[in-house]
Scaffold this motif. Structure first.
Motif, PDB file in Angstrom:
ATOM      1  N   ARG A  57       2.895 -12.489   1.862  1.00 17.28           N
ATOM      2  CA  ARG A  57       2.756 -11.651   3.059  1.00 17.28           C
ATOM      3  C   ARG A  57       1.838 -10.468   2.785  1.00 17.28           C
ATOM      4  N   GLY A  58       1.568 -10.197   1.511  1.00 20.02           N
ATOM      5  CA  GLY A  58       0.582  -9.191   1.161  1.00 20.02           C
ATOM      6  C   GLY A  58       1.054  -7.762   1.371  1.00 20.02           C
ATOM      7  N   ILE A  59       0.094  -6.907   1.738  1.00 18.05           N
ATOM      8  CA  ILE A  59       0.357  -5.474   1.899  1.00 18.05           C
ATOM      9  C   ILE A  59       0.956  -5.230   3.277  1.00 18.05           C
ATOM     10  N   PRO A  60       2.109  -4.585   3.379  1.00 16.02           N
ATOM     11  CA  PRO A  60       2.663  -4.288   4.706  1.00 16.02           C
ATOM     12  C   PRO A  60       1.871  -3.180   5.402  1.00 16.02           C
ATOM     13  N   GLU A  61       1.760  -3.286   6.711  1.00 12.06           N
ATOM     14  CA  GLU A  61       1.052  -2.239   7.460  1.00 12.06           C
ATOM     15  C   GLU A  61       1.827  -0.929   7.454  1.00 12.06           C
ATOM     16  N   THR A  62       3.139  -1.013   7.472  1.00 11.68           N
ATOM     17  CA  THR A  62       3.979   0.182   7.369  1.00 11.68           C
ATOM     18  C   THR A  62       5.161  -0.129   6.454  1.00 11.68           C
ATOM     19  N   ARG A  63       5.652   0.904   5.797  1.00  8.27           N
ATOM     20  CA  ARG A  63       6.884   0.795   5.018  1.00  8.27           C
ATOM     21  C   ARG A  63       7.397   2.212   4.748  1.00  8.27           C
ATOM     22  N   PRO A  64       8.690   2.362   4.542  1.00 10.20           N
ATOM     23  CA  PRO A  64       9.242   3.692   4.257  1.00 10.20           C
ATOM     24  C   PRO A  64       8.788   4.192   2.886  1.00 10.20           C
ATOM     25  N   LEU A  65       8.660   5.507   2.786  1.00  7.50           N
ATOM     26  CA  LEU A  65       8.446   6.166   1.498  1.00  7.50           C
ATOM     27  C   LEU A  65       9.167   7.505   1.560  1.00  7.50           C
ATOM     28  N   GLY A  66      10.275   7.628   0.835  1.00 12.11           N
ATOM     29  CA  GLY A  66      11.045   8.857   0.870  1.00 12.11           C
ATOM     30  C   GLY A  66      11.498   9.172   2.286  1.00 12.11           C
ATOM     31  N   ALA A  67      11.242  10.400   2.709  1.00 16.16           N
ATOM     32  CA  ALA A  67      11.638  10.815   4.055  1.00 16.16           C
ATOM     33  C   ALA A  67      10.621  10.411   5.112  1.00 16.16           C
ATOM     34  N   GLY A  68       9.485   9.860   4.679  1.00 13.95           N
ATOM     35  CA  GLY A  68       8.422   9.539   5.622  1.00 13.95           C
ATOM     36  C   GLY A  68       8.128   8.051   5.704  1.00 13.95           C
ATOM     37  N   LEU A  69       6.886   7.758   6.093  1.00 11.87           N
ATOM     38  CA  LEU A  69       6.470   6.382   6.337  1.00 11.87           C
ATOM     39  C   LEU A  69       5.038   6.216   5.880  1.00 11.87           C
ATOM     40  N   ILE A  70       4.765   5.161   5.115  1.00  8.17           N
ATOM     41  CA  ILE A  70       3.388   4.798   4.784  1.00  8.17           C
ATOM     42  C   ILE A  70       2.820   3.983   5.927  1.00  8.17           C
ATOM     43  N   CYS A  71       1.597   4.302   6.313  1.00  7.48           N
ATOM     44  CA  CYS A  71       0.928   3.572   7.396  1.00  7.48           C
ATOM     45  C   CYS A  71      -0.497   3.274   6.952  1.00  7.48           C
ATOM     46  N   ARG A  72      -0.930   2.026   7.186  1.00 12.48           N
ATOM     47  CA  ARG A  72      -2.285   1.594   6.795  1.00 12.48           C
ATOM     48  C   ARG A  72      -2.998   1.085   8.049  1.00 12.48           C
ATOM     49  N   PRO A  73      -3.560   1.977   8.839  1.00 12.60           N
ATOM     50  CA  PRO A  73      -4.074   1.595  10.168  1.00 12.60           C
ATOM     51  C   PRO A  73      -5.365   0.793  10.135  1.00 12.60           C
ATOM     52  N   LEU A  74      -6.052   0.715   8.977  1.00 18.00           N
ATOM     53  CA  LEU A  74      -7.319  -0.016   8.906  1.00 18.00           C
ATOM     54  C   LEU A  74      -7.154  -1.394   8.274  1.00 18.00           C
ATOM     55  N   LEU A  75      -5.927  -1.853   8.101  1.00 15.74           N
ATOM     56  CA  LEU A  75      -5.663  -3.059   7.330  1.00 15.74           C
ATOM     57  C   LEU A  75      -6.262  -4.316   7.959  1.00 15.74           C
ATOM     58  N   ALA A  76      -6.507  -4.307   9.247  1.00  9.67           N
ATOM     59  CA  ALA A  76      -7.057  -5.495   9.916  1.00  9.67           C
ATOM     60  C   ALA A  76      -8.587  -5.504   9.940  1.00  9.67           C
ATOM     61  N   LEU A  77      -9.228  -4.443   9.427  1.00  7.69           N
ATOM     62  CA  LEU A  77     -10.690  -4.342   9.481  1.00  7.69           C
ATOM     63  C   LEU A  77     -11.308  -4.687   8.134  1.00  7.69           C
ATOM     64  N   PRO A  78     -12.412  -5.438   8.112  1.00  7.38           N
ATOM     65  CA  PRO A  78     -13.069  -5.738   6.834  1.00  7.38           C
ATOM     66  C   PRO A  78     -13.781  -4.503   6.282  1.00  7.38           C
ATOM     67  N   ARG A  79     -14.027  -4.515   4.987  1.00  4.60           N
ATOM     68  CA  ARG A  79     -14.716  -3.400   4.337  1.00  4.60           C
ATOM     69  C   ARG A  79     -16.085  -3.161   4.968  1.00  4.60           C
ATOM     70  N   SER A  80     -16.731  -4.224   5.437  1.00  3.19           N
ATOM     71  CA  SER A  80     -18.066  -4.060   6.030  1.00  3.19           C
ATOM     72  C   SER A  80     -18.027  -3.128   7.235  1.00  3.19           C
TER      73      SER A  80
END
Length: 421
Positions: free
Chosen positions: A139-162
């Motif tokens: 399933r790879g890298i999750p777009e969001t997941r908890p971290l401590g009291a907050g939340l990790i968010c990766r909003p560019l995960l669907a876009l290619p490096r180009s």
């Protein structure tokens, strides 16, 4: 380039009003993310957090570059220095130190934003495949997941490096390049620099194919979860071994992988099989499996994830209870005096063996070892419990018990124990 901005605005819309904290290394990905977020900044405050690992000769220069970028953008900049323990995997140790530092900065509801993109996702899935992961790992890298009291968010995960490179060129952005990224001795760099360019020549649409595979795995995982999980959410809790009794080997592995994922552990097949061996070990055994800087242990029908740092078992502290007592590698002991309670000359130490104790309500004293066994305190925690003395008399054991003969003399003092584990 409005498409990236529009994509980012759509992803960040649910998180308006929260504090947005960007993991800012100074590389292409985080530079583009930080710059693009400034277009949305009126919706939420943005802060950049830079981690100084001290592993590269250019580390000070990278910090200065990041500080200058934030000054030009008018953004708050925080630099956190971390020490990375040497070991078999320097990359893994640096990652753990980095996330611990990020977690220390997150307050309730905060977002930690990272610039991971589609190419990172594809590399991660393939690396896990080659290392023998299961379906959850794919399933790879999750777009969001908890971290401590907050939340990790990766909003560019669907876009290619180009897409990120095009945005950077359009806006004249400058970024730093980590020279270690060209070192193909590292697995990810070998895949990125040597393997995937060849794959792209033969199958240029491989990224899209990998994402379709990921969506199918997500759908299958969700369906199986409904079938296999009558116990509900067991993440971050001791794992009940009895829940595996009626499952076949593959189903057991799926359930164990899901539980480990709650601790951000993605085991290889060999590691997962080691966990299964711990499950099936003899009742009086104390199996230990090392995974991603953590330890998997078994006790009284449950599996536990522990992170036990080194500590000095001979350490002793003089303490008046006025301020929390930090015990390196072990935890923090705090106290609350009762109304009108006078200060007492506490001494705090660890078990040395042979201690006896009489909890309130017990008719006589017993060996502390027996009391801890009776209370089902896991073995690895027993040596790390703070013992509280007054004038060489043991008056309390962490926040478990107060001594029968000291209950009145302590005048309402209450102790709170927060183990580092």
């Amino acid at each position: 380039m409005t498409s990236l901005i529009d994509h980012l605005a759509s992803k960040m819309q649910p998180y308006q009003g929260r504090r947005w904290r960007v993991a800012f290394s100074g590389g292409l990905d985080s530079t583009v993310l930080l710059h693009a977020l400034t277009a949305l900044a009126p919706r939420s405050p943005v802060q950049a957090i830079h981690i100084h690992h001290g592993l590269q000769a250019q580390a000070d220069d990278w910090q200065q570059h990041c500080a200058a970028v934030c000054a030009r953008l008018g953004l708050e900049f925080t630099c956190l220095q971390v020490s990375v323990e040497s070991g078999a995997s320097l990359e893994n140790a640096a990652r753990q130190a980095r996330y611990q530092a990020f977690e220390s900065q997150l307050e309730e509801g905060d977002l930690l934003l990272q610039g991971h993109h589609l190419d990172d996702q594809t590399e991660t899935m393939l690396l896990r495949l080659f290392r023998g992961t299961g379906l959850d790992g794919l399933r790879g890298i999750p777009e969001t997941r908890p971290l401590g009291a907050g939340l990790i968010c990766r909003p560019l995960l669907a876009l290619p490096r180009s897409d990120l490179e095009a945005y950077a060129r359009e806006h004249g952005l400058e970024w730093v390049e980590d020279p270690s990224n060209s070192d193909s001795r590292f697995d990810r760099n070998f895949l990125r620099n040597e393997v995937l360019p060849l794959v792209s020549q033969r199958w240029p649409g491989y990224r899209g194919s990998m994402m379709r595979l990921r969506r199918l795995i997500e759908d299958a995982s969700t369906a199986e979860q409904h079938c296999l999980d009558p116990l509900g959410d067991i993440d971050k809790k001791p794992f009940p071994i009895a829940s595996l009794a009626m499952l076949n080997t593959a189903q057991q592995q799926r359930r164990l992988r899901r539980w480990l994922a709650g601790w951000q552990i993605v085991p290889s097949l060999a590691q997962l099989q080691a966990v299964q061996q711990a499950v099936s070990a003899e009742e009086d055994a104390q199996p230990l499996v090392q995974l991603a800087g953590r330890q998997i242990r078994r006790f009284q029908g449950h599996l536990y994830v522990t992170v036990l740092a080194d500590f000095d078992p001979k350490a002793r502290w003089r303490w008046d209870g006025a301020q929390p007592l930090a015990m390196p590698g072990v935890g923090c002991l705090a106290a609350e005096p009762g109304p009108g309670a006078a200060p007492l000359p506490f001494t705090v130490a660890f078990r040395q063996g042979g201690e006896r104790f009489q909890p309130v309500g017990r008719p006589h004293s017993q060996q502390l070892k027996k009391l801890l066994q009776e209370a089902a305190v896991p073995p690895w925690r027993r040596a790390r419990l703070p013992l509280i003395y007054v004038n060489d008399e043991l008056v309390a054991v962490a926040d478990l018990w107060v001594h029968e003969h000291w209950a009145a003399r302590l005048q309402g003092w209450r102790f709170r124990w927060c183990p580092e584990e």
